[in-house]
Enzyme design. Structure first.
Site, PDB file in Angstrom:
ATOM      1  N   GLU A 154       0.792  -1.243   0.000  1.00  0.00           N
ATOM      2  CA  GLU A 154       0.000   0.000   0.000  1.00  0.00           C
ATOM      3  C   GLU A 154       0.821   1.289   0.000  1.00  0.00           C
ATOM      4  O   GLU A 154       0.609   2.173   0.824  1.00  0.00           O
ATOM      5  CB  GLU A 154      -0.966  -0.016   1.197  1.00  0.00           C
ATOM      6  N   GLU A 259      -6.008 -10.960  -1.599  1.00  0.00           N
ATOM      7  CA  GLU A 259      -6.828 -10.837  -0.379  1.00  0.00           C
ATOM      8  C   GLU A 259      -8.308 -10.836  -0.736  1.00  0.00           C
ATOM      9  O   GLU A 259      -9.097 -10.027  -0.247  1.00  0.00           O
ATOM     10  CB  GLU A 259      -6.467  -9.543   0.376  1.00  0.00           C
TER      11      GLU A 259
HETATM   12  C1  XIL Z   1      -6.432  -6.916   8.106  1.00  0.00           C
HETATM   13  C2  XIL Z   1      -6.715  -8.171   8.944  1.00  0.00           C
HETATM   14  O1  XIL Z   1      -7.576  -9.013   8.216  1.00  0.00           O
HETATM   15  C3  XIL Z   1      -7.325  -7.783  10.261  1.00  0.00           C
HETATM   16  O2  XIL Z   1      -7.441  -8.937  11.104  1.00  0.00           O
HETATM   17  C4  XIL Z   1      -6.485  -6.728  10.957  1.00  0.00           C
HETATM   18  O3  XIL Z   1      -7.133  -6.291  12.116  1.00  0.00           O
HETATM   19  C5  XIL Z   1      -6.241  -5.533  10.039  1.00  0.00           C
HETATM   20  O4  XIL Z   1      -5.668  -5.983   8.829  1.00  0.00           O
HETATM   21  N1  XIL Z   1      -5.067  -4.981   3.580  1.00  0.00           N
HETATM   22  C6  XIL Z   1      -4.036  -5.769   4.023  1.00  0.00           C
HETATM   23  C7  XIL Z   1      -4.265  -6.697   5.149  1.00  0.00           C
HETATM   24  O5  XIL Z   1      -2.956  -5.779   3.415  1.00  0.00           O
HETATM   25  O6  XIL Z   1      -3.133  -6.864   5.939  1.00  0.00           O
HETATM   26  C8  XIL Z   1      -5.437  -6.269   6.011  1.00  0.00           C
HETATM   27  O7  XIL Z   1      -5.692  -7.296   6.962  1.00  0.00           O
HETATM   28  C9  XIL Z   1      -6.653  -5.980   5.153  1.00  0.00           C
HETATM   29  C10 XIL Z   1      -6.381  -4.877   4.181  1.00  0.00           C
END
Ligand code: XIL
Length: 375
Positions: A154, A259
């Site tokens: 990011e 994701e």
């Molecule tokens: C999220 C997790 O799923 C949660 O459990 C945590 O509280 C916050 O982070 N982008 C990403 C991930 O790269 O690391 C994030 O994961 C979701 C958004």
């Protein structure tokens, strides 16, 4: 006539039950890896956590949180590898492609990382040294075991400019190239990824293309771009998804969906499509949480169709898309129940709260079957 009918029904029964037993990893075995993010309970194989589904259905894993800086390196002189070691043990035992998430990010990174003992901001050189030590320690420990790393997560704003994170303001824009260089030194065989959300939006995508082209021209070892894929029922359109994968393929990168989930709940007006900024937190209202007693069949079907449409695009770009990772396993533990609003009942994944495959699971499997019949 009767006999023919019985025979036909038998045959149908065989086909249907074969389908019902098909797993994600077998359906897509010649297409791409299918992964799941694992939470702590799953990594420690707690009963009812969903770890059995992971073994059965997936051939790649990513830890949802336990390799983030705040977890694995909570204090300057203190690393905590207990959960990460278990994650790697799980992946090794089950012969899975393991992804490390994530090395350099502005969130879930302690404040001290950017400060000296007195609380003053670090110099460029001191922060680069700290970044190098962290990457060498973490990547080095799992060298030859963790197969790929989300090196930088990011780094871009919505308009395609570089995010003014502490990494950026203290080190300067070469922090990205440096992070890749350190990761490559620590494990020359590991795949290295740039990962981000909403790259399907044109301005941000163009920023990513410019950034990655420049890195490649400098010889920075970037293997693939990770599209997070925190989607909803409308965003991104199949055209946006298609154009985005094509654009990264055109500059010689592989693409991973890293994701994946599909939010079915109403989007609060303050939240932009595709936004996955984890620090966001908004107020719940009943209108924004309509399905606490179950998902209406119409939405269940819309979700199934939506998953099929997106998998159609991923399949079209097989060879470029080499992995599709879901951000979780069942709707019960999905982060989307608590983000961007805490305590909602969301339905973003392929398995329901009891761990049963949903209509979306069948429609995803059918995509693979239908497509390979033509192949
Ligand atoms: C999220 C997790 O799923 C949660 O459990 C945590 O509280 C916050 O982070 N982008 C990403 C991930 O790269 O690391 C994030 O994961 C979701 C958004």
């Amino acid at each position: 006539m009767m006999r023919q009918l019985t025979f036909a029904m038998l045959l149908l029964g065989v086909i249907v039950s074969a389908d019902a037993q098909t797993t994600l990893k077998s359906a897509f075995k010649d297409t791409f890896l299918v992964g799941a993010a694992m939470n702590r309970a799953q990594i420690f194989e707690e009963p009812g956590s969903g770890s059995a589904i992971i073994k059965e259905q997936f051939n790649s894993i990513t830890p949802e949180n336990i390799l983030k800086w705040e977890r694995v390196h909570p204090k300057p002189e203190e690393y905590d590898f207990a959960a990460a070691d278990r994650f790697v043990e799980f992946g090794t035992k089950n012969k899975m492609f393991m992804v490390g998430h994530t090395l350099v990010w502005h969130n879930q990174t302690p404040k001290w990382v950017f400060e000296d003992e007195k609380g003053n901001p670090l110099t460029r050189d001191a922060l680069l040294k700290r970044m190098r030590d962290h990457i060498h320690t973490v990547v080095g420990r799992y060298k030859g075991k963790i197969n790929g790393w989300d090196v930088v997560n990011e780094a871009l704003n919505e308009d395609g400019t570089l995010r003014q994170s502490k990494w950026m303001t203290i080190i300067g824009e070469d922090y990205i190239a440096q992070a890749f260089k350190f990761a490559h030194e620590a494990d020359p065989k590991a795949e290295l990824y740039y990962n981000d959300f909403s790259l399907e939006n044109e301005a941000k995508r163009n920023g990513a293309i410019a950034l990655l082209k420049k890195l490649k021209a400098q010889g920075v070892p970037v293997t693939a771009v990770g599209l997070q894929g925190h989607n909803d029922l409308e965003w991104p359109t199949v055209e946006q998804q298609d154009a985005t994968i094509a654009a990264f393929r055109a500059i010689g990168l592989k693409v991973a969906i890293t994701e994946l989930d599909i939010d079915v709940l109403p989007r609060p007006p303050q939240q932009a499509s595709g936004d996955a900024e984890v620090t966001r937190s908004m107020q719940a209202t009943p209108q924004l949480n309509p399905y606490t007693n179950g998902l209406p069949d119409s939405v269940q079907q819309a979700l199934a169709k939506r998953y099929a449409d997106l998998f159609g695009i991923y399949y079209k770009y097989r060879g470029t898309v080499d992995r599709v990772t879901f951000w979780g396993v069942t709707d019960k533990e999905s982060w989307k129940n608590n983000w961007p609003i805490r305590g909602r009942t969301n339905y973003p994944l392929l398995f329901d709260r009891e761990g049963k495959p949903k209509a979306a699971f069948d429609s995803v499997i059918k995509t693979a079957n239908r497509k390979s019949a033509h192949h």
